[in-house]
Scaffold this motif. Structure first.
Motif, PDB file in Angstrom:
ATOM      1  N   PRO A  73       0.808  -1.228   0.000  1.00 34.45           N
ATOM      2  CA  PRO A  73       0.000   0.000   0.000  1.00 34.45           C
ATOM      3  C   PRO A  73       0.836   1.272   0.000  1.00 34.45           C
ATOM      4  N   LEU A  74       2.047   1.250   0.591  1.00 36.24           N
ATOM      5  CA  LEU A  74       2.955   2.406   0.599  1.00 36.24           C
ATOM      6  C   LEU A  74       2.311   3.637   1.230  1.00 36.24           C
ATOM      7  N   THR A  75       1.629   3.427   2.337  1.00 37.18           N
ATOM      8  CA  THR A  75       1.021   4.532   3.077  1.00 37.18           C
ATOM      9  C   THR A  75       1.560   4.536   4.505  1.00 37.18           C
ATOM     10  N   GLY A  76       1.311   5.645   5.214  1.00 35.81           N
ATOM     11  CA  GLY A  76       1.624   5.715   6.631  1.00 35.81           C
ATOM     12  C   GLY A  76       3.093   5.704   6.969  1.00 35.81           C
ATOM     13  N   SER A  77       3.929   6.376   6.164  1.00 34.22           N
ATOM     14  CA  SER A  77       5.352   6.435   6.478  1.00 34.22           C
ATOM     15  C   SER A  77       5.903   7.792   6.068  1.00 34.22           C
ATOM     16  N   ASP A  78       7.187   8.000   6.344  1.00 35.77           N
ATOM     17  CA  ASP A  78       7.834   9.262   6.001  1.00 35.77           C
ATOM     18  C   ASP A  78       8.547   9.135   4.657  1.00 35.77           C
ATOM     19  N   ARG A  79       7.937   8.434   3.715  1.00 39.06           N
ATOM     20  CA  ARG A  79       8.562   8.232   2.413  1.00 39.06           C
ATOM     21  C   ARG A  79       8.580   9.533   1.612  1.00 39.06           C
ATOM     22  N   HIS A  80       9.490   9.591   0.643  1.00 39.84           N
ATOM     23  CA  HIS A  80       9.589  10.742  -0.256  1.00 39.84           C
ATOM     24  C   HIS A  80       9.524  10.269  -1.705  1.00 39.84           C
ATOM     25  N   THR A  81       8.821   9.171  -1.948  1.00 37.11           N
ATOM     26  CA  THR A  81       8.725   8.599  -3.286  1.00 37.11           C
ATOM     27  C   THR A  81       7.277   8.298  -3.649  1.00 37.11           C
TER      28      THR A  81
END
Length: 229
Positions: free
Chosen positions: A41-49
């Motif tokens: 899902p790639l949600t709920g993080s401090d990602r920058h992508t």
């Protein structure tokens, strides 16, 4: 919000370095083109992508529109990637599903004076308004091209309104370009205040998104610099 506050304490002088970008503190966002859909899902993080299709026109439609399979939807607030996966249901920073597919990026309404806005930004809480510049370049192989611009929907006519200032991003020359107006302003749009430049999340419009028509760009790098007025 913490990141935005940190940037505010270290505003860049905006002198350029060898890659064409200003010097100074900034928020990084990489929009990465991939040939296969991302499953997490790639949600709920401090990602920058954010992951999008390497080629947008898989089904004969050249644009990454809100009605397509992989839009980049925009919400108002401090710079945050709410959902970095453009291939599954789009989830905002509050955990709400806002579209059947797409990525979601949160950013402030841009009140930079040079944008010539016909209406001011409207606050939506802490970190929801800022003065900043956006710089972009394409990196990675094999290389390609694409266009990116800001779009929204007219709440009266329910028609799509896109920025008239569209930028073609190429792999060469490999230098940053200022695309602030392209990504943060509806240029020459018709709205409640007549024809003019409307800011992100302006009243009279809804469903703001970036229309990214990708044709082989591996990585579109975006940098956001807080700018003193």
């Amino acid at each position: 919000m913490l990141l935005l506050a940190t940037l505010a304490l270290a505003r860049p002088a905006l002198s350029q370095n060898g890659n064409g970008a200003p010097n100074g503190a900034h928020y990084n966002l990489n929009i990465i083109g991939v040939t296969q859909a991302k499953n997490p899902p790639l949600t709920g993080s401090d990602r920058h992508t954010i992951f999008v299709p390497l080629v947008s026109d898989q089904n004969g439609d050249p644009d990454t529109l809100a009605s397509d399979t992989a839009p980049i939807l925009l919400t108002q607030g401090p710079f945050t990637v709410c959902d970095g996966n453009a291939f599954d249901p789009a989830v905002d920073c509050k955990g709400n599903v806002v579209n059947k597919t797409g990525a979601v990026f949160q950013l402030p309404c841009n009140n930079l004076t040079s944008l010539g806005l016909v209406v001011p930004c409207t606050s939506n809480g802490p970190g929801s308004i800022a003065s900043y510049q956006v710089w972009a370049r394409v990196v990675g192989t094999p290389g390609g091209n694409g266009t990116i611009t800001l779009c929204a929907f007219d709440q009266t006519t329910l028609t799509e309104v896109c920025n008239t200032d569209e930028v073609l991003m190429r792999n060469k020359p490999n230098k940053f370009t200022d695309i602030t107006k392209t990504l943060t302003t509806l240029v020459g749009a018709t709205g409640p205040a007549g024809v003019g430049n409307y800011p992100l999340f302006a009243s009279g419009f809804s469903g703001f998104f970036w229309d990214y028509d990708n044709n082989g760009n591996k990585v579109l790098q975006l940098r956001f610099y807080l700018t003193p007025q």
